[in-house]
Motif scaffolding. Structure first.
Motif, short mmCIF file in Angstrom:
data_model
loop_
_atom_site.label_atom_id
_atom_site.label_comp_id
_atom_site.label_asym_id
_atom_site.label_seq_id
_atom_site.Cartn_x
_atom_site.Cartn_y
_atom_site.Cartn_z
N ASP A 1 47.35 46.36 111.15
CA ASP A 1 48.03 47.43 110.41
C ASP A 1 47.48 48.76 110.89
OD1 ASP A 1 49.19 49.17 108.66
OD2 ASP A 1 48.51 48.17 106.84
N ALA A 2 48.03 49.24 111.99
CA ALA A 2 47.52 50.46 112.61
C ALA A 2 47.74 51.68 111.74
CB ALA A 2 48.19 50.66 113.98
N GLU A 3 48.82 51.71 110.99
CA GLU A 3 49.10 52.88 110.15
C GLU A 3 47.98 53.12 109.14
OE1 GLU A 3 52.43 54.71 107.05
OE2 GLU A 3 52.82 52.80 108.09
N ALA A 4 47.55 52.06 108.46
CA ALA A 4 46.51 52.22 107.44
C ALA A 4 45.21 52.73 108.05
CB ALA A 4 46.27 50.89 106.74
N CYS B 1 44.87 54.46 110.93
CA CYS B 1 45.05 55.82 111.43
C CYS B 1 45.03 56.84 110.28
CB CYS B 1 46.35 55.94 112.21
SG CYS B 1 46.36 55.04 113.77
N ARG B 2 45.63 56.47 109.17
CA ARG B 2 45.62 57.39 108.01
C ARG B 2 44.22 57.53 107.44
NH1 ARG B 2 50.47 59.14 106.55
NH2 ARG B 2 52.36 57.97 107.11
N VAL C 1 52.46 59.23 114.06
CA VAL C 1 53.33 58.08 113.80
C VAL C 1 53.54 57.27 115.08
CG1 VAL C 1 55.66 57.37 113.10
CG2 VAL C 1 54.47 59.18 111.86
N TRP D 1 51.50 53.98 115.56
CA TRP D 1 51.86 52.72 114.91
C TRP D 1 53.36 52.43 114.95
CZ3 TRP D 1 49.78 56.77 111.77
CH2 TRP D 1 50.69 57.41 110.93
N ALA D 2 54.10 53.23 115.70
CA ALA D 2 55.54 52.99 115.80
C ALA D 2 55.84 51.64 116.44
CB ALA D 2 56.20 54.11 116.61
N THR E 1 45.95 60.07 120.70
CA THR E 1 46.15 61.35 120.05
C THR E 1 45.71 62.50 120.95
OG1 THR E 1 43.98 61.11 119.00
CG2 THR E 1 45.93 60.44 117.72
N ASP F 1 52.99 63.19 117.55
CA ASP F 1 53.01 62.83 116.13
C ASP F 1 52.20 61.54 115.96
OD1 ASP F 1 53.58 62.00 113.56
OD2 ASP F 1 55.68 62.64 113.64
#
Length: 276
Positions: free
Chosen positions: A106-109, A111-112, A154, A157-158, A135, A152
């Motif tokens: 879960d890359a989004e979690a 990265c956030r 996003v 994790w796109a 980044t 971005d």
């Protein structure tokens, strides 16, 4: 997915009645010094082990691109590689490689979490077989493969990724928070943390390689020097730590050889040849 591979395949000259072994080797700090290719003595030892009919498997935290590069340097054209600390498993063949498994996270979690707590740190998301989405560009020769800078976050994790790299001053201080978030986090250096999915390790991938090769559990060897090698050392029938490894790693191994500067991996590989 395929890519060109090169290198000489050692001839098989196994003694009658002997059983093939699986020899899993870490790369940096084990087969090679940081930023350097394996030395001639290590190359010769790998060739001797393979000539005896045993399986040498590169098991590394590096990307698949980096793992394949090392396999080429070792002269391994066929067999298996384990990359991204076990999140990627691929089969080598003379004209390239085939990806067998990719375990994504879960890359989004992640990265956030990094953006919220340490926005100064760089993040790289591995693109299997190609390189990374980043980044910001990493220092030269730190990442293997192409770097695509995303405007971005996003973009990180796109698309699914098996591994994130968190890099920057005191990045290792984020390890407790990352682990508390439920992912696997390995502090490679003070400024570098590898992040993969929960319950993923070199050992989980190597067990699947062992089953595919039909090697008996007692005929498995592992050589490593870092915290990300602990599960692999526990998995192996015979575990060997490098001399410069931290005490926790040396204590987890059956025996300890010389440091990477002393080409300790040569002694570890020769031990395989002495076992019947």
């Amino acid at each position: 997915m395929t890519a060109t591979a090169s290198g000489a395949t050692a001839a098989v000259s196994r003694e009658p009645g002997s059983m093939p072994a699986l020899v899993a080797c870490d790369v940096t700090g084990t087969l090679a010094r940081p930023g350097r290719p394996p030395r001639a003595a290590v190359l010769d030892a790998v060739a001797a082990v393979r000539a005896a009919g045993h399986h040498v498997v590169v098991a590394t935290g590096r990307s698949l691109v980096g793992a394949v590069q090392v396999a080429r340097q070792l002269g391994v054209r066929d067999g298996w590689v384990v990359a991204a600390n076990g999140a990627v498993r691929a089969r080598l063949h003379p004209d390239g490689f085939t990806v067998a498994e990719v375990v994504t996270l879960d890359a989004e979690a992640v990265c956030r979490l990094v953006a919220r707590t340490r926005p100064d740190l760089r993040i790289a998301a591995e693109v299997v077989g190609t390189g990374y989405r980043v980044t910001d560009r990493f220092p030269a020769r730190q990442l293997a493969g192409y770097e695509e800078v995303v405007d971005d976050p996003v973009g990180l994790w796109a698309r699914p990724t098996p591994r994130l790299v968190v890099h920057g001053q005191w990045a290792q201080r984020l390890v407790p928070a990352l682990r508390a978030a439920g992912v696997t986090a390995h502090p490679v250096r003070v400024d570098w943390v590898d992040v993969t999915a929960p319950d993923v390790s070199k050992a989980t991938a190597l067990e699947q390689v062992r089953e595919a090769l039909g090697v008996a559990p007692g005929r498995t060897f592992a050589v490593g020097d870092g915290e990300n090698d602990l599960e692999m050392l526990a998995w192996a029938g015979t575990s060997i730590a490098m001399g410069q490894a931290p005490e926790t790693v040396r204590a987890a191994a059956d025996r300890v050889v010389g440091t990477v500067e002393e080409d300790g991996a040569v002694a570890a590989l020769h031990e395989v040849l002495l076992r019947r």
